[in-house]
Enzyme design. Structure first.
Site, short mmCIF file in Angstrom:
data_model
loop_
_atom_site.label_atom_id
_atom_site.label_comp_id
_atom_site.label_asym_id
_atom_site.label_seq_id
_atom_site.Cartn_x
_atom_site.Cartn_y
_atom_site.Cartn_z
N HIS A 83 -62.57 -6.47 -18.67
CA HIS A 83 -62.83 -7.15 -17.40
C HIS A 83 -61.54 -7.20 -16.59
CE1 HIS A 83 -60.98 -11.18 -18.04
NE2 HIS A 83 -61.35 -11.06 -19.30
N ASP A 114 -54.57 -11.43 -20.05
CA ASP A 114 -56.04 -11.57 -20.02
C ASP A 114 -56.61 -10.95 -18.75
OD1 ASP A 114 -58.62 -12.35 -20.50
OD2 ASP A 114 -58.28 -14.49 -20.20
N GLU A 142 -65.95 -11.77 -15.19
CA GLU A 142 -66.11 -12.31 -16.55
C GLU A 142 -65.66 -13.75 -16.64
OE1 GLU A 142 -64.97 -13.38 -20.67
OE2 GLU A 142 -63.69 -13.27 -18.90
N GLU A 168 -60.30 -8.27 -25.14
CA GLU A 168 -59.81 -9.61 -24.83
C GLU A 168 -58.51 -9.80 -25.61
OE1 GLU A 168 -60.80 -11.65 -22.65
OE2 GLU A 168 -62.91 -11.22 -22.23
#
Length: 374
Positions: A83, A114, A142, A168
């Site tokens: 994402h 992240d 996300e 992730e």
């Protein structure tokens, strides 16, 4: 630590891409996610995919459009997903969060951990290997809402895919399970008025406070539910708001609350319980998100690829749950540690980026079939 020359060049390539990615403002709800996706689509097209889909997706709750790009080589059995949106930057940054800063052993920037670092690793890997029967999905939205992944699945873009690596910040460990996510909002209303009439007029804010207490008690009754490391429901009262003041009876009040059901729990039952409690206290309840817990369907299928990597249970929710619900065998893996995510001065180490890049290189070429040394 002395980095071999070829590894240093690979790292520099990754950092160059990450610098560009961090420079895109993709803060969820306010940033321009489609602009970043357009740039990613252009980069992916240079690696001659057999199919490239770049699509905008409208979102609810007044948020601007998001987007995704899917690149396909051959007949993909494996998809790598990252994402590209981030959380808001907030206070505490020592410099512009959209400018990547290089330190001795790490880089600092919004999304570096992240999880734009993983996207940079994959693009860097693609510059050196020829992908085979694999897909790369880079998607938005996300961090709040997760409206894009369901659209990708519903459109059939992942049809035929058997396995997924959802990226992730796992510290390059392999996530095999995590909790679900359930968030709700309860609204209360009344005529409002002067506080001297508080004994006679309906009190929306008081009702919301009583509901908050009841939700808290529900969570406390289930502290022993489940098995380690997933005991309890992680019940949280996230916010209470109203249009009142100390001398004004509010006309409206709103309560937001959530819980994280453990693997194996019935999320729909929890949702029903919370709605019933809200009704008992006079609230009009709306479910904001209802996401299932996650567990990898077949761990053995991933053990060859992830030789030397520890398999772990994760404390946070990911879109691997949605991918798994679609019948795809999934794990969660990526560079960076969750302790650095969603924090001012967010960072990821060079070592993590290098280790993740090596794994992605192998996955792009061989799928799940080749061992990767530690």
């Amino acid at each position: 630590m002395v980095i071999p020359n070829h590894e240093q060049k690979n790292l520099e390539k990754t950092l160059s891409i990450l610098t560009e990615l961090v420079g895109f403002d993709t803060r969820n709800g306010t940033g321009d996610e489609p602009a970043c996706v357009d740039w990613l689509a252009e980069r992916l097209s240079a690696y001659n995919p057999d199919k490239l889909v770049n699509q905008k997706v409208p979102r609810k709750h007044g948020k601007p459009d998001s987007a995704f790009v899917l690149a396909v080589w051959g007949q993909p059995k494996l998809v790598l997903n990252v994402h590209i949106d981030t959380v808001p930057s907030g206070q505490g940054w020592l410099a512009d969060p959209l400018i990547l800063r290089k330190e001795t052993d790490r880089v600092i920037g919004l999304g570096a951990c992240d999880i734009k670092g993983a996207a940079a690793c994959i693009l860097s890997a693609l510059s050196r290997v020829k992908p085979c029967n694999v897909a790369v999905l880079l998607s938005g939205d996300e961090e709040q809402g997760s409206e894009i992944m369901p659209e990708v699945i519903k459109a059939g873009h992942l049809q035929g895919v058997e396995a997924a690596i959802v990226c992730e910040p796992t510290g390059c460990q392999v996530g095999r399970r995590h909790r679900g996510m359930l968030a709700l909002k309860a609204e209360f209303s009344g005529p409002g008025g002067h506080s001297s009439l508080a004994d006679k007029i309906e009190a929306p804010l008081l009702k919301s406070a009583r509901l908050a207490d009841a939700i808290g008690e529900y969570g406390e009754r289930h502290l022993g539910f489940g098995t380690p490391p997933y005991q309890g429901l992680c019940t949280n009262i996230g916010g209470v708001s109203s249009d009142g003041a100390y001398n004004v009876i509010p006309t409206s009040a709103s309560l937001q609350f959530s819980m994280r059901p453990p693997p194996g729990d019935d999320v729909s039952k929890r949702e029903g319980d919370l709605h019933r409690i809200a009704v008992q206290y006079g609230g009009v309840c709306e479910t904001l998100v209802s996401f299932e817990p996650f567990a990898t369907r077949d761990m053995e299928a991933f053990k060859s690829l992830f030789t030397g990597h520890e398999f772990v249970d994760l404390p946070y929710w990911t879109e691997a749950a949605m991918v798994s619900e679609a019948g795809i065998n999934a794990v969660v893996f990526g560079p960076g540690h969750i302790e650095q995510a969603h924090q001012p001065e967010e960072w990821v180490s060079y070592a993590q980026l290098q280790r993740a890049t090596a794994l992605y290189e192998t996955a792009l070429v061989t799928g799940l079939g080749t061992r990767v040394s530690k």
